[in-house]
Design a protein around this motif. Structure first.
Motif, short mmCIF file in Angstrom:
data_model
loop_
_atom_site.label_atom_id
_atom_site.label_comp_id
_atom_site.label_asym_id
_atom_site.label_seq_id
_atom_site.Cartn_x
_atom_site.Cartn_y
_atom_site.Cartn_z
N GLU A 318 0.82 -1.22 0.00
CA GLU A 318 0.00 0.00 0.00
C GLU A 318 0.85 1.26 0.00
OE1 GLU A 318 -2.69 -0.83 3.36
OE2 GLU A 318 -4.25 -1.13 1.84
N TYR A 319 2.05 1.19 -0.59
CA TYR A 319 2.89 2.36 -0.78
C TYR A 319 2.35 3.16 -1.96
CZ TYR A 319 6.40 0.06 2.22
OH TYR A 319 7.06 -0.55 3.26
N ILE A 320 2.65 4.49 -1.97
CA ILE A 320 2.20 5.34 -3.06
C ILE A 320 3.30 5.44 -4.12
CG2 ILE A 320 1.37 7.63 -3.72
CD1 ILE A 320 0.36 8.03 -0.91
N LEU A 332 8.70 5.92 -6.36
CA LEU A 332 8.10 5.82 -5.04
C LEU A 332 7.88 7.22 -4.46
CD1 LEU A 332 7.24 4.00 -2.62
CD2 LEU A 332 9.60 4.18 -1.81
N LEU A 333 6.67 7.50 -4.00
CA LEU A 333 6.36 8.77 -3.37
C LEU A 333 6.24 8.66 -1.86
CD1 LEU A 333 3.69 10.44 -5.71
CD2 LEU A 333 6.10 11.00 -5.47
N ARG A 334 5.78 7.50 -1.37
CA ARG A 334 5.62 7.34 0.08
C ARG A 334 5.71 5.87 0.43
NH1 ARG A 334 1.53 7.28 4.50
NH2 ARG A 334 2.17 8.84 6.03
N SER A 335 6.57 5.54 1.37
CA SER A 335 6.77 4.14 1.76
C SER A 335 6.06 3.83 3.08
CB SER A 335 8.26 3.84 1.87
OG SER A 335 8.89 4.75 2.77
N LYS A 336 4.81 4.29 3.19
CA LYS A 336 3.94 3.94 4.32
C LYS A 336 2.56 3.62 3.76
CE LYS A 336 6.25 6.96 7.71
NZ LYS A 336 6.07 8.12 8.63
N ALA A 337 1.82 2.77 4.47
CA ALA A 337 0.51 2.34 3.98
C ALA A 337 -0.43 3.53 3.84
CB ALA A 337 -0.08 1.30 4.93
N GLY A 366 7.81 17.61 -2.14
CA GLY A 366 7.90 16.34 -1.44
C GLY A 366 7.55 16.42 0.03
N GLU A 367 7.13 17.60 0.53
CA GLU A 367 6.80 17.75 1.94
C GLU A 367 5.43 17.16 2.26
OE1 GLU A 367 9.16 21.76 3.43
OE2 GLU A 367 7.04 21.89 2.91
N GLU A 368 5.36 16.47 3.38
CA GLU A 368 4.10 15.93 3.88
C GLU A 368 3.49 16.91 4.88
OE1 GLU A 368 3.88 12.08 5.55
OE2 GLU A 368 4.68 11.06 3.79
N THR A 369 2.16 17.04 4.84
CA THR A 369 1.46 17.93 5.76
C THR A 369 0.24 17.24 6.32
OG1 THR A 369 2.16 19.86 4.47
CG2 THR A 369 0.36 20.18 6.03
N ASN A 370 0.10 17.25 7.65
CA ASN A 370 -1.12 16.76 8.28
C ASN A 370 -2.22 17.77 7.99
OD1 ASN A 370 -3.23 16.49 10.40
ND2 ASN A 370 -1.91 14.84 11.11
N PHE A 371 -3.30 17.31 7.37
CA PHE A 371 -4.33 18.23 6.88
C PHE A 371 -4.98 19.01 8.02
CE2 PHE A 371 -8.59 19.34 5.36
CZ PHE A 371 -8.27 19.97 4.17
N LEU A 372 -5.19 18.38 9.18
CA LEU A 372 -5.88 19.04 10.29
C LEU A 372 -4.96 19.93 11.11
CD1 LEU A 372 -8.21 16.17 11.56
CD2 LEU A 372 -8.83 18.13 10.16
N THR A 373 -3.74 19.46 11.41
CA THR A 373 -2.85 20.22 12.29
C THR A 373 -1.94 21.18 11.52
OG1 THR A 373 -1.11 18.53 12.21
CG2 THR A 373 -2.82 18.28 13.89
N GLY A 374 -1.74 20.93 10.23
CA GLY A 374 -0.85 21.77 9.44
C GLY A 374 0.61 21.46 9.66
N LYS A 375 0.93 20.40 10.41
CA LYS A 375 2.32 20.01 10.68
C LYS A 375 2.94 19.46 9.40
CE LYS A 375 3.58 18.58 15.27
NZ LYS A 375 3.77 17.41 16.11
N THR A 376 4.16 19.90 9.11
CA THR A 376 4.85 19.42 7.92
C THR A 376 5.97 18.48 8.31
OG1 THR A 376 6.36 21.30 7.90
CG2 THR A 376 4.32 21.51 6.63
N LYS A 378 9.18 15.78 6.30
CA LYS A 378 9.81 15.34 5.07
C LYS A 378 9.14 14.08 4.56
CE LYS A 378 14.26 14.39 2.94
NZ LYS A 378 15.71 14.20 3.15
N SER A 379 8.87 14.02 3.28
CA SER A 379 8.20 12.86 2.70
C SER A 379 9.10 11.64 2.75
CB SER A 379 7.81 13.15 1.26
OG SER A 379 7.27 12.00 0.66
N SER A 380 8.49 10.49 3.01
CA SER A 380 9.25 9.23 3.03
C SER A 380 9.30 8.64 1.63
CB SER A 380 8.57 8.25 4.00
OG SER A 380 7.21 8.10 3.67
N SER A 381 9.87 9.39 0.69
CA SER A 381 9.92 8.96 -0.71
C SER A 381 11.36 8.73 -1.14
CB SER A 381 9.26 10.01 -1.61
OG SER A 381 10.08 11.15 -1.68
#
Length: 581
Positions: A318-320, A332-337, A366-376, A378-381
């Motif tokens: 289930e990686y992206i 590979l964009l993200r190595s988490k389910a 490539g930055e990951e952001t939690n949609f609710l908290t806005g926390k950024t 680094k992407s696991s890509s």
């Protein structure tokens, strides 16, 4: 309330009858404070099935149309298809969680609420529909939101979540899929008896018609000219102007599909039992030229297209991943389910399976952001950054598939005609000779027992799918009679023989004439045999009739397909699951 056309019970607030498709507007109880307006000239979807609804307004809601922003001119708006336009206005081809429209990002965030998860529909940071909302899509011309609720009812509302209208669903009927083009809404409604109806409804809710009925309808994709759906194993194209239909691809293993820039993007399985990459792939089809090309050899799900790329999660981890529609290798964009991919404004939105939260990835940083908290974070890509989209402002259709007559790009994989591909695939599988002797030799040399066992499973699965798509009452009656015939009939014969023997013993004790005993015994034997034969013939006739009704031409086609593998037609759907000898 009941439909005045067919008598079907109507769900509360329904605009169209779920059975016959006729308008219910004239049958709805209307309060005294509603005023009618007859100013709009309506165009029916089909002259033969013209349906006209009166538009209504209440005293609380004035009839003044919603104010729209003035149309942008060439001086202040990017050209449609340009890089700037695509960056801000293009949405993923199979979005369900996010969509950008008219300067607003609409999303379905997963909001924790104790042990539960709330799924409201939000406009920027404002909740406009409390939810839970399953999926939604926006009609650009009508400025309406169409969404599914938790009861699989399809509802329309304005961009503020107001003026809700129930379109279909309710009373144990479910909308299982829907899609929009510029001005039409298409949906598949599953009725109480599991029969499915394919509707075409104007987004203004003025007209509707039923395009098709069946038990094996699934999947929808549409543009302004064509509607695509799967009926059984056939991917079918319907011309929305002429109403004609043709089969684009007919084979087992068609899983999901969608439209993107005039192309069809499908996930296909050569072996429906396997989740191995070797047996699954993403297929790209150009329906206008009937050409196809494999994009990636992978078992994929959550497929979505954006900026000339395919995004998907692999079934195993289930990686992206993403891969260019022009060809190349997956990145590979993200190595988490992850699951539920949606894309808009250069952001990839998805559900993080571990936390059940909406997360986004900026496709250019490539930055990951939690949609609710806005926390950024680094992407696991693998460090892959999506290139900017190409300028399509002056082109009708991008060239994802290059014809064999033209020189193909270095990274693009060769394309092939769909018919040629089907023929090649069948030849690879069967390679059937011209006469019976050589067929037997080929069977003994080329088709091993292992292959035959695999083909038996495939045959059984195809027949199972066919039978499951048929009316439940017919399948149940067939199975019931078959069980009686195969298991209880020998017991019935034993009971008849026991009864005959008991009657003969009775006569022996009460009748002295041996001749009369012989005659009585013969009569009992004849009557018993005749009763057994009549009952058996009746049960066999019922089975044969139901088998022909349920299986029909589709079943015969499946049997023919597997005949070269030495598989006979002794399919026994006991309990629906079949056995093959």
């Amino acid at each position: 309330m009941f439909c005045q056309s067919c008598g079907e019970i109507l769900p509360d607030g329904a605009h169209f009858c779920p059975k016959c498709g006729q308008s219910c507007a004239a049958q709805v109880e209307i309060p005294d404070n509603i005023n009618f307006s007859f100013d709009d000239e309506l165009t029916p979807v089909d002259k033969e099935t013209e349906v006209v609804c009166r538009k209504t307004t209440t005293d609380k809601e004035t009839s003044t149309p919603e104010k729209k922003k003035p149309a942008a001119t060439h001086t202040d708006a990017p050209a449609i298809g340009s890089i700037e336009w695509r960056y801000w206005n293009e949405n993923g081809s199979h979005n369900g969680l996010a969509e950008y429209y008219d300067g607003t990002l609409f999303t379905i965030p997963f909001v924790p609420n104790g042990d539960d998860i709330d799924m409201p529909l939000m406009s920027n940071n404002d909740v406009i529909i409390p939810g839970p909302v399953g999926q939604f899509s926006i009609g650009k011309n009508t400025r309406r939101i169409f969404y599914l609720n938790e009861d699989y009812q399809l509802i329309a509302c304005d961009l503020n979540g107001k003026n809700k209208v129930l379109i279909a669903g309710g009373n144990n009927e479910h909308v299982i899929d829907f899609v929009l083009n510029e001005d039409q809404l298409f949906l598949i409604l599953q009725a109480k008896d599991d029969e499915k109806f394919l509707f075409q409804i104007s987004q203004s809710l003025d007209t509707s018609t039923i395009l098709k009925k069946g038990y094996s309808l699934r999947g929808l994709a549409a543009d302004q000219n064509y509607l695509y759906y799967i009926d059984g194993t056939a991917l079918t194209q319907r011309d929305l102007k002429s109403g004609t239909e043709k089969v684009i691809l007919d084979r087992t293993g068609l899983n999901t599909f969608q439209m993107y820039n005039g192309y069809l993007v499908l996930t296909v399985s050569d072996n429906i039992f396997s989740q191995h990459d070797a047996d699954n792939y993403i297929l790209l089809i150009d329906p206008s030229r009937m050409l196809q090309r494999k994009v990636a050899q992978v078992a994929a799900k959550n497929v979505n297209c954006y900026w000339d790329h395919v995004f998907y999660t692999d079934v195993k981890n289930e990686y992206i991943w993403t891969i260019s529609l022009n060809g190349g290798e997956p990145h590979l964009l993200r190595s988490k389910a992850s699951s539920n991919l949606s894309i808009a404004c250069g952001q990839l939105f998805f559900v993080d399976c571990a936390s059940v939260r909406i997360v986004s990835i900026n496709l250019q940083t490539g930055e990951e952001t939690n949609f609710l908290t806005g926390k950024t974070a680094k992407s696991s890509s693998d460090g892959y950054i999506l290139p900017p989209p190409k300028d399509l402002s002056g082109r009708k259709k991008p060239g994802y598939i290059v014809s064999s007559k033209k020189k193909a790009p270095e990274e693009s994989k060769p394309s092939e005609d769909i018919k040629t591909a089907a023929v090649n695939r069948e030849q690879e599988k069967t390679a059937s000779p011209s006469n019976a002797d050589s067929a037997n030799a080929e069977n003994s040399e080329g088709i091993t027992e292992e292959i035959k066992e695999i083909k038996k499973k495939e045959y059984s699965t195809e027949m199972d799918q066919l039978w499951r798509s048929k009316p439940f009452k017919d399948v149940f009656l067939y199975n019931f009679v078959k069980v009686l015939l195969e298991f209880l009939f020998p017991l019935f014969i034993g009971i008849v023989m026991w009864a005959g023997g008991s009657i003969q013993i009775f006569f022996e004790r009460h009748i002295d004439s041996s001749l009369l005993l012989i005659i009585t015994g013969l009569i009992l034997i004849i009557v018993g045999i005749a009763a057994i034969i009549l009952i058996a013939v009746g049960m066999i006739y019922i089975c044969i009739s139901l088998n022909e009704k349920i299986s029909g031409a589709e079943g015969e086609a499946i049997k023919k397909k597997y005949t070269p593998f030495g598989i006979n037609d002794s399919y026994t759907p006991i309990g629906i699951c079949g056995e093959i000898s």
